[in-house]
Design a protein around this motif. Structure first.
Motif, PDB file in Angstrom:
ATOM      1  N   PRO A  79       0.804  -1.238   0.000  1.00  0.00           N
ATOM      2  CA  PRO A  79       0.000   0.000   0.000  1.00  0.00           C
ATOM      3  C   PRO A  79       0.826   1.273   0.000  1.00  0.00           C
ATOM      4  N   GLU A  80       1.918   1.282   0.776  1.00  0.00           N
ATOM      5  CA  GLU A  80       2.675   2.535   0.868  1.00  0.00           C
ATOM      6  C   GLU A  80       3.336   2.919  -0.455  1.00  0.00           C
ATOM      7  N   HIS A  81       3.444   1.956  -1.387  1.00  0.00           N
ATOM      8  CA  HIS A  81       4.063   2.281  -2.677  1.00  0.00           C
ATOM      9  C   HIS A  81       3.042   2.545  -3.792  1.00  0.00           C
ATOM     10  N   VAL A  82       1.765   2.261  -3.502  1.00  0.00           N
ATOM     11  CA  VAL A  82       0.768   2.414  -4.572  1.00  0.00           C
ATOM     12  C   VAL A  82       0.673   3.852  -5.086  1.00  0.00           C
ATOM     13  N   PRO A  83       0.522   4.856  -4.188  1.00  0.00           N
ATOM     14  CA  PRO A  83       0.341   6.217  -4.726  1.00  0.00           C
ATOM     15  C   PRO A  83       1.488   6.644  -5.643  1.00  0.00           C
ATOM     16  N   GLU A  84       2.697   6.437  -5.213  1.00  0.00           N
ATOM     17  CA  GLU A  84       3.825   6.892  -6.014  1.00  0.00           C
ATOM     18  C   GLU A  84       4.003   6.061  -7.291  1.00  0.00           C
ATOM     19  N   SER A  85       3.719   4.762  -7.196  1.00  0.00           N
ATOM     20  CA  SER A  85       3.869   3.921  -8.394  1.00  0.00           C
ATOM     21  C   SER A  85       3.029   4.447  -9.547  1.00  0.00           C
ATOM     22  N   PHE A  86       1.851   4.988  -9.220  1.00  0.00           N
ATOM     23  CA  PHE A  86       0.966   5.444 -10.289  1.00  0.00           C
ATOM     24  C   PHE A  86       0.832   6.957 -10.365  1.00  0.00           C
ATOM     25  N   GLY A  87       1.425   7.657  -9.406  1.00  0.00           N
ATOM     26  CA  GLY A  87       1.235   9.106  -9.374  1.00  0.00           C
ATOM     27  C   GLY A  87       2.523   9.890  -9.440  1.00  0.00           C
ATOM     28  N   LYS A  88       3.598   9.213  -9.811  1.00  0.00           N
ATOM     29  CA  LYS A  88       4.878   9.921  -9.885  1.00  0.00           C
ATOM     30  C   LYS A  88       5.673   9.362 -11.055  1.00  0.00           C
ATOM     31  N   ILE A  89       6.019  10.238 -11.976  1.00  0.00           N
ATOM     32  CA  ILE A  89       6.866   9.812 -13.092  1.00  0.00           C
ATOM     33  C   ILE A  89       8.256   9.516 -12.540  1.00  0.00           C
ATOM     34  N   PHE A  90       8.879   8.472 -13.017  1.00  0.00           N
ATOM     35  CA  PHE A  90      10.198   8.022 -12.557  1.00  0.00           C
ATOM     36  C   PHE A  90      10.153   7.476 -11.138  1.00  0.00           C
ATOM     37  N   TYR A  91       9.157   6.659 -10.870  1.00  0.00           N
ATOM     38  CA  TYR A  91       9.101   5.917  -9.607  1.00  0.00           C
ATOM     39  C   TYR A  91       8.873   4.474  -9.997  1.00  0.00           C
ATOM     40  N   SER A  92       9.778   3.602  -9.615  1.00  0.00           N
ATOM     41  CA  SER A  92       9.710   2.254 -10.161  1.00  0.00           C
ATOM     42  C   SER A  92      10.391   1.260  -9.244  1.00  0.00           C
ATOM     43  N   SER A  93       9.944   0.015  -9.320  1.00  0.00           N
ATOM     44  CA  SER A  93      10.650  -1.050  -8.605  1.00  0.00           C
ATOM     45  C   SER A  93      11.610  -1.747  -9.553  1.00  0.00           C
ATOM     46  N   LYS A  94      11.766  -1.172 -10.750  1.00  0.00           N
ATOM     47  CA  LYS A  94      12.528  -1.902 -11.771  1.00  0.00           C
ATOM     48  C   LYS A  94      13.849  -1.241 -12.152  1.00  0.00           C
ATOM     49  N   TYR A  95      14.307  -0.317 -11.313  1.00  0.00           N
ATOM     50  CA  TYR A  95      15.601   0.287 -11.614  1.00  0.00           C
ATOM     51  C   TYR A  95      16.739  -0.621 -11.155  1.00  0.00           C
ATOM     52  N   VAL A  96      16.765  -1.824 -11.672  1.00  0.00           N
ATOM     53  CA  VAL A  96      17.841  -2.769 -11.362  1.00  0.00           C
ATOM     54  C   VAL A  96      18.279  -3.411 -12.670  1.00  0.00           C
ATOM     55  N   MET A  97      19.498  -3.978 -12.648  1.00  0.00           N
ATOM     56  CA  MET A  97      20.032  -4.539 -13.885  1.00  0.00           C
ATOM     57  C   MET A  97      19.541  -5.964 -14.101  1.00  0.00           C
ATOM     58  N   LYS A  98      18.358  -6.116 -14.651  1.00  0.00           N
ATOM     59  CA  LYS A  98      17.933  -7.427 -15.113  1.00  0.00           C
ATOM     60  C   LYS A  98      16.844  -7.231 -16.151  1.00  0.00           C
ATOM     61  N   GLN A  99      16.553  -8.306 -16.859  1.00  0.00           N
ATOM     62  CA  GLN A  99      15.595  -8.180 -17.950  1.00  0.00           C
ATOM     63  C   GLN A  99      14.174  -7.992 -17.425  1.00  0.00           C
ATOM     64  N   GLN A 100      13.529  -6.912 -17.840  1.00  0.00           N
ATOM     65  CA  GLN A 100      12.135  -6.653 -17.497  1.00  0.00           C
ATOM     66  C   GLN A 100      11.525  -5.864 -18.641  1.00  0.00           C
ATOM     67  N   ARG A 101      10.202  -5.833 -18.670  1.00  0.00           N
ATOM     68  CA  ARG A 101       9.559  -5.041 -19.732  1.00  0.00           C
ATOM     69  C   ARG A 101       9.675  -3.558 -19.404  1.00  0.00           C
ATOM     70  N   GLY A 102       9.250  -3.199 -18.190  1.00  0.00           N
ATOM     71  CA  GLY A 102       9.324  -1.795 -17.781  1.00  0.00           C
ATOM     72  C   GLY A 102      10.757  -1.455 -17.455  1.00  0.00           C
ATOM     73  N   ARG A 103      11.095  -0.193 -17.596  1.00  0.00           N
ATOM     74  CA  ARG A 103      12.478   0.171 -17.331  1.00  0.00           C
ATOM     75  C   ARG A 103      12.577   1.628 -16.929  1.00  0.00           C
ATOM     76  N   PHE A 104      11.661   2.414 -17.469  1.00  0.00           N
ATOM     77  CA  PHE A 104      11.817   3.856 -17.297  1.00  0.00           C
ATOM     78  C   PHE A 104      11.064   4.389 -16.076  1.00  0.00           C
ATOM     79  N   GLY A 105      10.141   3.605 -15.531  1.00  0.00           N
ATOM     80  CA  GLY A 105       9.352   4.084 -14.397  1.00  0.00           C
ATOM     81  C   GLY A 105       8.345   5.139 -14.812  1.00  0.00           C
ATOM     82  N   MET A 106       7.799   4.969 -16.028  1.00  0.00           N
ATOM     83  CA  MET A 106       6.859   5.989 -16.469  1.00  0.00           C
ATOM     84  C   MET A 106       5.664   5.462 -17.255  1.00  0.00           C
ATOM     85  N   GLY A 107       5.733   4.215 -17.763  1.00  0.00           N
ATOM     86  CA  GLY A 107       4.677   3.739 -18.665  1.00  0.00           C
ATOM     87  C   GLY A 107       3.295   3.820 -18.059  1.00  0.00           C
ATOM     88  N   GLY A 108       3.095   3.099 -16.950  1.00  0.00           N
ATOM     89  CA  GLY A 108       1.791   3.087 -16.299  1.00  0.00           C
ATOM     90  C   GLY A 108       1.389   4.481 -15.844  1.00  0.00           C
TER      91      GLY A 108
END
Ligand code: ADP
Ligand code: MG
Length: 508
Positions: A79-108
């Protein structure tokens, strides 16, 4: 004159430049929104080792206004990450070096912002993790690039009989032109089904028509591991960031810890060439020394290639199953190329070819399906590296010509796909990648030629057998007239045996 200086937030910037992320107009926007949400769901499920089940629905709300509803069985978002995940550009759990679809923290988040700008409605998110449920309506404060949550938001603990029902449901209202985007959306879902045969995907259109892709395989591709950066791709900025995480180490140890492919010996060699004392502490390095180390790292020849365990290719069997699932082709062959690297980034190319079935090809065209980290790429094909490769192939050599019912599939996996745009639609022409695609296409094209040759021979044999058997018929009836008590069937059978035997010999 007094100049008036101000700062612009990322959300503010992107709200004025929606087109660079694929939100150019109501047609493209509804397609991109579906895509980003579906990608987020699949990413979340796969990272949590869950076979994805995704229900997607588009409803019409008013003239040119649609609601996209997507429901997945992923791990949910704390819950504490929901608002920022969808309400902040460049907020992501995927800023790590591995293969994923999302990468920029902005699509959704871009989809949420587009919805808000065009309809003034908040996005509605219900997300359930193992322990908590969040039921939130979120808008974005665009000027500040931060989420605004509505007062009726609910966070609560999961009740015991609700455990195991994790997942996320998102309802997004936006302006769109579904009719004109329909074909691309259906194609996108179809190709996603192809590249993710382990996912069950259902889609309900605004008019109620339903599309269901049932799960074809019951296992996931390997879960990629997070990798350390490879020294070949290092630059000053990255180097300084790594230094900041480990300021007190000796620089010789630091290099071993911070990078992949560097052992003690290489570390000393690199530092020797850079003329830096290996025992110096990281936080004592001067900027000139740092510059020399980075230069020496980039020049060093002996590194092992980047670690490919941060990648998750499909595997030949799974890719073939995915293609068969959707296209029902009689011949499908996939090959996976060995891991390679460009500019310090590991990548693996998988190439497949299919012949027959439901492949629809336009006159003079070669059908190409492109995927990157399991995302289908549908736009800007003419610019893509794979298109360039196909143009260089002499198809006549492989027994086909453009326009024949065959299709080529290229899947590129990398920790850093060299997309040419933020909208993630086409891949840059990197020589290392181009070469792997080329080699892969040649391999599968040869397999297709062998298949077609065999097919051709089989046809010829069958035709010849038919002709021979006609003569055999006449021959036996003539014989039975001349010689009394002869067994016609036996003779026919014997003749058939001889002919089949001969044809088989000729086949080789
Ligand atoms: N369906 C979902 N399930 C779990 N987490 C999600 C889901 N959708 C989005 N998220 C979280 O929200 C973050 C932001 O998403 P997004 O703006 O699309 O950027 P990106 O996908 O590039 O990280 C993701 O990194 C992920 O942690
Ligand atoms: Mg995303």
């Amino acid at each position: 004159m007094k100049l008036d200086f101000k700062e612009k937030s990322p959300a503010d910037f992107f709200s004025e430049n929606m087109d660079v992320c694929g939100f150019d107009n109501p047609i493209r926007a509804i397609y991109t929104a579906v895509r980003e949400l579906l990608e987020n769901s699949l990413d979340a499920c796969e990272a949590a080792d869950v076979l994805p089940k995704v229900n997607l629905e588009i409803r019409k709300e008013g003239e040119g206004i649609y609601v996209i509803r997507i429901e997945d069985n992923g791990p949910g978002i704390p819950p504490e990450h929901v608002p920022e995940s969808f309400g902040k550009i460049f907020y992501s759990s995927k800023y790590v070096m591995k293969q994923q679809r999302g990468r920029f923290g902005m699509g959704g988040t871009m989809a949420v912002m587009y919805g808000q700008i065009t309809t003034q409605r908040p996005v509605h998110i219900v997300s359930m993790t193992e322990k908590q449920i969040a039921d939130l309506k979120i808008k974005i404060d665009i000027i500040r690039n931060s989420p605004i949550t509505e007062p009726e938001n609910i966070w609560k603990a999961v009740k015991p009989n609700d455990t195991g029902k994790q997942g996320t449901t998102i309802e997004l209202t936006l302006e769109g032109n579904y009719q004109r985007a329909r074909e691309k959306i259906l194609e996108y879902i179809k190709q996603t089904a192809m590249i993710a045969p382990y996912a069950e995907i259902s889609f309900t259109e605004p008019d109620g028509s339903k599309h269901l892709y049932k799960r074809e395989v019951e296992y996931l591709p390997p879960i990629p591991k997070e990798a350390k950066p490879h020294p070949r791709g290092v630059n000053l900025e990255l180097f300084r960031r790594l230094m900041a995480k480990d300021p007190r180490s000796k620089v010789s140890n630091f290099l071993v810890k911070a990078f992949q492919s560097i052992g003690r010996k290489t570390s000393l060699e690199v530092l020797g060439k850079a003329d830096v004392n290996p025992d110096k502490r990281v936080n004592k390095l001067g900027s000139e020394e740092i510059r020399r180390i980075v230069k020496s790292l980039r020049k060093h020849k002996g590194f092992r290639p980047p670690d490919a365990s941060s990648l998750a290719p499909m595997g030949e069997e799974m890719f073939e199953a995915g293609i068969k699932r959707v296209l029902k082709s009689e011949f499908v062959k996939c090959i996976q190329r060995p891991p390679k690297a460009y500019e310090g980034n590991p990548f693996i190319v998988e190439v497949a070819i299919a012949y027959g079935g439901e492949i629809k090809v336009k006159e003079g065209e070669i059908k190409l399906y492109r995927f990157a980290n399991r995302i289908p790429l549908l736009y800007d094909e003419w610019n893509d590296v794979s298109t360039r490769v196909l143009k260089r192939i002499n198809w006549k050599r492989y027994g086909v010509k453009p326009g024949d019912p065959f299709a080529v599939f290229v899947h590129i996996c990398s920790t850093n796909i060299p997309y040419k745009t933020l909208g993630k639609e086409y891949i840059a022409n990197k020589p290392e990648i181009r070469r792997e695609i080329y080699m892969g296409v040649l391999q599968v094209a040869r397999e297709m030629r062998n298949y077609l040759n065999k097919l051709e021979r089989k046809k010829k044999t069958e035709k010849a057998l038919k002709t021979f058997m006609k003569y055999a018929e006449t021959l036996t009836s003539l014989l039975s007239e001349a010689v009394e008590g002869i067994n016609q069937d036996e003779i026919k059978g014997k003749l058939r045996e001889i002919i089949v035997e001969r044809l088989k010999v000729n086949e080789q």
